[in-house]
Design a protein around this motif. Structure first.
Motif, PDB file in Angstrom:
ATOM      1  N   MET A   1       0.857  -1.186   0.000  1.00  0.00           N
ATOM      2  CA  MET A   1       0.000   0.000   0.000  1.00  0.00           C
ATOM      3  C   MET A   1       0.895   1.239   0.000  1.00  0.00           C
ATOM      4  SD  MET A   1      -3.188   0.780   2.602  1.00  0.00           S
ATOM      5  CE  MET A   1      -3.813  -0.887   2.426  1.00  0.00           C
ATOM      6  N   ARG A   2       1.546   1.497  -1.119  1.00  0.00           N
ATOM      7  CA  ARG A   2       2.615   2.487  -1.186  1.00  0.00           C
ATOM      8  C   ARG A   2       2.101   3.925  -1.183  1.00  0.00           C
ATOM      9  NH1 ARG A   2       7.457  -0.211  -2.393  1.00  0.00           N
ATOM     10  NH2 ARG A   2       7.181  -2.221  -1.366  1.00  0.00           N
ATOM     11  N   GLU A   3       1.078   4.225  -1.975  1.00  0.00           N
ATOM     12  CA  GLU A   3       0.600   5.599  -2.066  1.00  0.00           C
ATOM     13  C   GLU A   3      -0.682   5.770  -1.268  1.00  0.00           C
ATOM     14  OE1 GLU A   3       2.606   7.551  -3.287  1.00  0.00           O
ATOM     15  OE2 GLU A   3       3.880   6.199  -4.428  1.00  0.00           O
ATOM     16  N   SER A   4      -0.773   6.879  -0.563  1.00  0.00           N
ATOM     17  CA  SER A   4      -1.950   7.123   0.262  1.00  0.00           C
ATOM     18  C   SER A   4      -2.145   8.627   0.434  1.00  0.00           C
ATOM     19  CB  SER A   4      -1.783   6.459   1.631  1.00  0.00           C
ATOM     20  OG  SER A   4      -2.937   6.642   2.421  1.00  0.00           O
ATOM     21  N   PRO A   5      -3.371   9.111   0.377  1.00  0.00           N
ATOM     22  CA  PRO A   5      -3.621  10.550   0.512  1.00  0.00           C
ATOM     23  C   PRO A   5      -3.188  11.089   1.874  1.00  0.00           C
ATOM     24  CG  PRO A   5      -5.566   9.410  -0.314  1.00  0.00           C
ATOM     25  CD  PRO A   5      -4.603   8.350   0.137  1.00  0.00           C
ATOM     26  N   TYR A   6      -2.708  12.317   1.866  1.00  0.00           N
ATOM     27  CA  TYR A   6      -2.367  13.014   3.106  1.00  0.00           C
ATOM     28  C   TYR A   6      -3.644  13.246   3.898  1.00  0.00           C
ATOM     29  CZ  TYR A   6      -0.370  16.681   6.118  1.00  0.00           C
ATOM     30  OH  TYR A   6       0.056  17.430   7.184  1.00  0.00           O
ATOM     31  N   LEU A   7      -3.548  13.121   5.214  1.00  0.00           N
ATOM     32  CA  LEU A   7      -4.713  13.270   6.081  1.00  0.00           C
ATOM     33  C   LEU A   7      -4.287  13.903   7.398  1.00  0.00           C
ATOM     34  CD1 LEU A   7      -7.743  12.561   6.634  1.00  0.00           C
ATOM     35  CD2 LEU A   7      -6.912  10.400   7.627  1.00  0.00           C
ATOM     36  N   VAL A   8      -4.991  14.955   7.797  1.00  0.00           N
ATOM     37  CA  VAL A   8      -4.761  15.565   9.105  1.00  0.00           C
ATOM     38  C   VAL A   8      -5.798  15.009  10.073  1.00  0.00           C
ATOM     39  CG1 VAL A   8      -4.633  17.699  10.437  1.00  0.00           C
ATOM     40  CG2 VAL A   8      -3.849  17.670   8.062  1.00  0.00           C
ATOM     41  N   LEU A   9      -5.326  14.328  11.106  1.00  0.00           N
ATOM     42  CA  LEU A   9      -6.213  13.721  12.085  1.00  0.00           C
ATOM     43  C   LEU A   9      -6.488  14.689  13.235  1.00  0.00           C
ATOM     44  CD1 LEU A   9      -4.550  10.203  12.341  1.00  0.00           C
ATOM     45  CD2 LEU A   9      -6.663  10.765  11.146  1.00  0.00           C
ATOM     46  N   PRO A  10      -7.707  14.731  13.748  1.00  0.00           N
ATOM     47  CA  PRO A  10      -7.988  15.537  14.941  1.00  0.00           C
ATOM     48  C   PRO A  10      -7.069  15.129  16.085  1.00  0.00           C
ATOM     49  CG  PRO A  10     -10.038  14.780  13.942  1.00  0.00           C
ATOM     50  CD  PRO A  10      -8.918  14.050  13.233  1.00  0.00           C
ATOM     51  N   LEU A  11      -6.454  16.089  16.721  1.00  0.00           N
ATOM     52  CA  LEU A  11      -5.541  15.914  17.855  1.00  0.00           C
ATOM     53  C   LEU A  11      -4.205  15.295  17.448  1.00  0.00           C
ATOM     54  CD1 LEU A  11      -7.942  14.644  20.690  1.00  0.00           C
ATOM     55  CD2 LEU A  11      -7.075  16.941  20.349  1.00  0.00           C
ATOM     56  N   PHE A  12      -4.210  14.229  16.630  1.00  0.00           N
ATOM     57  CA  PHE A  12      -2.967  13.534  16.294  1.00  0.00           C
ATOM     58  C   PHE A  12      -2.158  14.263  15.231  1.00  0.00           C
ATOM     59  CE2 PHE A  12      -5.719  10.186  17.966  1.00  0.00           C
ATOM     60  CZ  PHE A  12      -4.885   9.615  18.910  1.00  0.00           C
ATOM     61  N   GLY A  13      -2.790  15.074  14.400  1.00  0.00           N
ATOM     62  CA  GLY A  13      -2.066  15.887  13.434  1.00  0.00           C
ATOM     63  C   GLY A  13      -1.758  15.190  12.126  1.00  0.00           C
ATOM     64  N   PRO A  14      -0.607  15.521  11.491  1.00  0.00           N
ATOM     65  CA  PRO A  14      -0.271  15.014  10.157  1.00  0.00           C
ATOM     66  C   PRO A  14      -0.238  13.496  10.090  1.00  0.00           C
ATOM     67  CG  PRO A  14       1.185  16.819  10.751  1.00  0.00           C
ATOM     68  CD  PRO A  14       0.417  16.462  11.990  1.00  0.00           C
ATOM     69  N   SER A  15      -0.788  12.960   9.011  1.00  0.00           N
ATOM     70  CA  SER A  15      -0.794  11.529   8.793  1.00  0.00           C
ATOM     71  C   SER A  15      -1.125  11.283   7.321  1.00  0.00           C
ATOM     72  CB  SER A  15      -1.834  10.856   9.708  1.00  0.00           C
ATOM     73  OG  SER A  15      -1.783   9.444   9.585  1.00  0.00           O
ATOM     74  N   THR A  16      -1.419  10.066   6.984  1.00  0.00           N
ATOM     75  CA  THR A  16      -2.008   9.715   5.702  1.00  0.00           C
ATOM     76  C   THR A  16      -3.173   8.783   6.003  1.00  0.00           C
ATOM     77  OG1 THR A  16      -0.629   7.750   5.372  1.00  0.00           O
ATOM     78  CG2 THR A  16       0.218   9.843   4.490  1.00  0.00           C
ATOM     79  N   VAL A  17      -4.007   8.525   5.016  1.00  0.00           N
ATOM     80  CA  VAL A  17      -5.121   7.601   5.244  1.00  0.00           C
ATOM     81  C   VAL A  17      -4.586   6.233   5.648  1.00  0.00           C
ATOM     82  CG1 VAL A  17      -7.055   6.416   4.138  1.00  0.00           C
ATOM     83  CG2 VAL A  17      -6.665   8.844   3.690  1.00  0.00           C
ATOM     84  N   ARG A  18      -3.516   5.779   4.975  1.00  0.00           N
ATOM     85  CA  ARG A  18      -2.905   4.485   5.314  1.00  0.00           C
ATOM     86  C   ARG A  18      -2.386   4.491   6.751  1.00  0.00           C
ATOM     87  NH1 ARG A  18       1.433   4.821   2.224  1.00  0.00           N
ATOM     88  NH2 ARG A  18       2.319   5.977   3.959  1.00  0.00           N
ATOM     89  N   ASP A  19      -1.661   5.534   7.135  1.00  0.00           N
ATOM     90  CA  ASP A  19      -1.081   5.581   8.469  1.00  0.00           C
ATOM     91  C   ASP A  19      -2.156   5.774   9.539  1.00  0.00           C
ATOM     92  OD1 ASP A  19       1.415   5.217   7.403  1.00  0.00           O
ATOM     93  OD2 ASP A  19       1.942   7.340   7.408  1.00  0.00           O
ATOM     94  N   GLY A  20      -3.207   6.531   9.196  1.00  0.00           N
ATOM     95  CA  GLY A  20      -4.312   6.677  10.134  1.00  0.00           C
ATOM     96  C   GLY A  20      -5.023   5.357  10.358  1.00  0.00           C
ATOM     97  N   MET A  21      -5.194   4.607   9.273  1.00  0.00           N
ATOM     98  CA  MET A  21      -5.778   3.278   9.377  1.00  0.00           C
ATOM     99  C   MET A  21      -4.901   2.389  10.251  1.00  0.00           C
ATOM    100  SD  MET A  21      -6.555   0.820   6.140  1.00  0.00           S
ATOM    101  CE  MET A  21      -6.741  -0.955   6.295  1.00  0.00           C
ATOM    102  N   GLY A  22      -3.577   2.463  10.042  1.00  0.00           N
ATOM    103  CA  GLY A  22      -2.651   1.684  10.853  1.00  0.00           C
ATOM    104  C   GLY A  22      -2.723   2.070  12.318  1.00  0.00           C
ATOM    105  N   MET A  23      -2.867   3.361  12.594  1.00  0.00           N
ATOM    106  CA  MET A  23      -2.981   3.818  13.975  1.00  0.00           C
ATOM    107  C   MET A  23      -4.226   3.247  14.632  1.00  0.00           C
ATOM    108  SD  MET A  23      -3.343   7.713  15.436  1.00  0.00           S
ATOM    109  CE  MET A  23      -1.844   8.254  14.593  1.00  0.00           C
ATOM    110  N   GLY A  24      -5.336   3.238  13.877  1.00  0.00           N
ATOM    111  CA  GLY A  24      -6.568   2.685  14.424  1.00  0.00           C
ATOM    112  C   GLY A  24      -6.429   1.212  14.772  1.00  0.00           C
ATOM    113  N   VAL A  25      -5.775   0.456  13.896  1.00  0.00           N
ATOM    114  CA  VAL A  25      -5.557  -0.969  14.154  1.00  0.00           C
ATOM    115  C   VAL A  25      -4.688  -1.153  15.396  1.00  0.00           C
ATOM    116  CG1 VAL A  25      -4.477  -3.069  13.267  1.00  0.00           C
ATOM    117  CG2 VAL A  25      -5.887  -1.659  11.753  1.00  0.00           C
ATOM    118  N   GLU A  26      -3.642  -0.340  15.536  1.00  0.00           N
ATOM    119  CA  GLU A  26      -2.748  -0.478  16.685  1.00  0.00           C
ATOM    120  C   GLU A  26      -3.453  -0.109  17.993  1.00  0.00           C
ATOM    121  OE1 GLU A  26       0.930   1.562  16.115  1.00  0.00           O
ATOM    122  OE2 GLU A  26       1.746  -0.077  14.895  1.00  0.00           O
ATOM    123  N   MET A  27      -4.297   0.908  17.945  1.00  0.00           N
ATOM    124  CA  MET A  27      -5.033   1.277  19.154  1.00  0.00           C
ATOM    125  C   MET A  27      -5.961   0.143  19.589  1.00  0.00           C
ATOM    126  SD  MET A  27      -5.941   5.268  18.298  1.00  0.00           S
ATOM    127  CE  MET A  27      -6.856   5.514  19.820  1.00  0.00           C
TER     128      MET A  27
END
Length: 251
Positions: free
Chosen positions: A148-174
């Motif tokens: 999953m190499r390319e992913s749109p940039y995403l600013v998360l509430p409170l957490f700040g800069p991310s991408t959709v892929r990384d935000g998804m990964g954060m949700g799984v880790e939480m």
């Protein structure tokens, strides 16, 4: 309740990934010099979230973090920082294994062993002194290594800069965090929350770095996006065995 909220967050991030992944990124994500090009189809929404985050940083999180640094001695802050980082080592180990980074996983395993014992539950980072530096390893990295190499940039509430892929990964880790599950199963949910709050306040020390970057900047959103993406790409490259230069990091 904590576990249910984690599952809900993971589901929302997954839906965001499905919705935002419809368009194609420009030029494979990098220019001819290898610099990461922003892919920001959600820019209008991201800027609104960014402004809200900055307001919270200036009016709530920043002052609270300053009070924390004033009230808690530096020595205690450092011990707490190391202890919280040690609790995250099992996740790092799991992601390094999933990325087939055996050497990093080996290092992380022994870091956790030494710091959890000799280092008194991780309060002292003796592993680094033994030549076992902290490794990178998160589920966003793992998804990158899995293709999953390319992913749109995403600013998360409170957490700040991310991408959709990384935000998804954060949700799984939480949701999957083994430390959080152990504490929840032991009816120690309050301790879980306290760890998150202290960790957040400690990381908020970086707001001073953000304020320095902000000075004299016409478009702070674009600057922070560029700096974050370049640094993040260097971390992602590690997941696939590429050594790349990165910009000065925001700690």
């Amino acid at each position: 309740m904590i576990r249910q909220s984690r599952a809900a967050l993971a589901a929302c991030l997954l839906m965001g990934f499905m919705l935002a992944g419809c368009a194609a990124p420009p030029n494979g994500g990098r220019d001819e010099l290898g610099v990461v090009e922003p892919w920001d189809p959600l820019e209008n929404v991201n800027r609104v979230t960014f402004d809200a985050n900055m307001w919270l940083n200036d009016n709530a999180i920043g002052p609270t973090a300053q009070a924390y640094r004033w009230a808690v001695p530096d020595y205690v802050q450092l011990r707490l920082r190391h202890g919280i980082a040690n609790l995250g080592e099992p996740l790092v180990f799991g992601n390094d294994m999933a990325q087939a980074r055996v050497k990093s996983a080996f290092t992380t395993f022994w870091r956790f062993v030494f710091n959890s014992t000799v280092g008194l539950a991780g309060l002292y980072d003796v592993a680094t002194d033994l030549g076992l530096p902290r490794q990178t390893g998160d589920f966003g990295q793992t998804l990158y290594a899995w293709g999953m190499r390319e992913s749109p940039y995403l600013v998360l509430p409170l957490f700040g800069p991310s991408t959709v892929r990384d935000g998804m990964g954060m949700g799984v880790e939480m949701w999957a965090d083994p430390t959080g599950r152990v504490l929840n199963n032991a009816n120690a949910g309050d301790a879980n929350i306290a760890i998150g709050v202290v960790g957040g306040l400690d990381k908020a020390r970086n707001l001073e770095t953000l304020n320095e970057l902000k000075k004299g900047t016409i478009d702070f959103y674009a600057l922070l996006r560029s700096v974050w993406l370049q640094n993040r790409q260097a971390t992602l490259d590690e997941a696939v065995g590429i050594t790349s230069s990165n910009m000065p990091a925001i700690p």
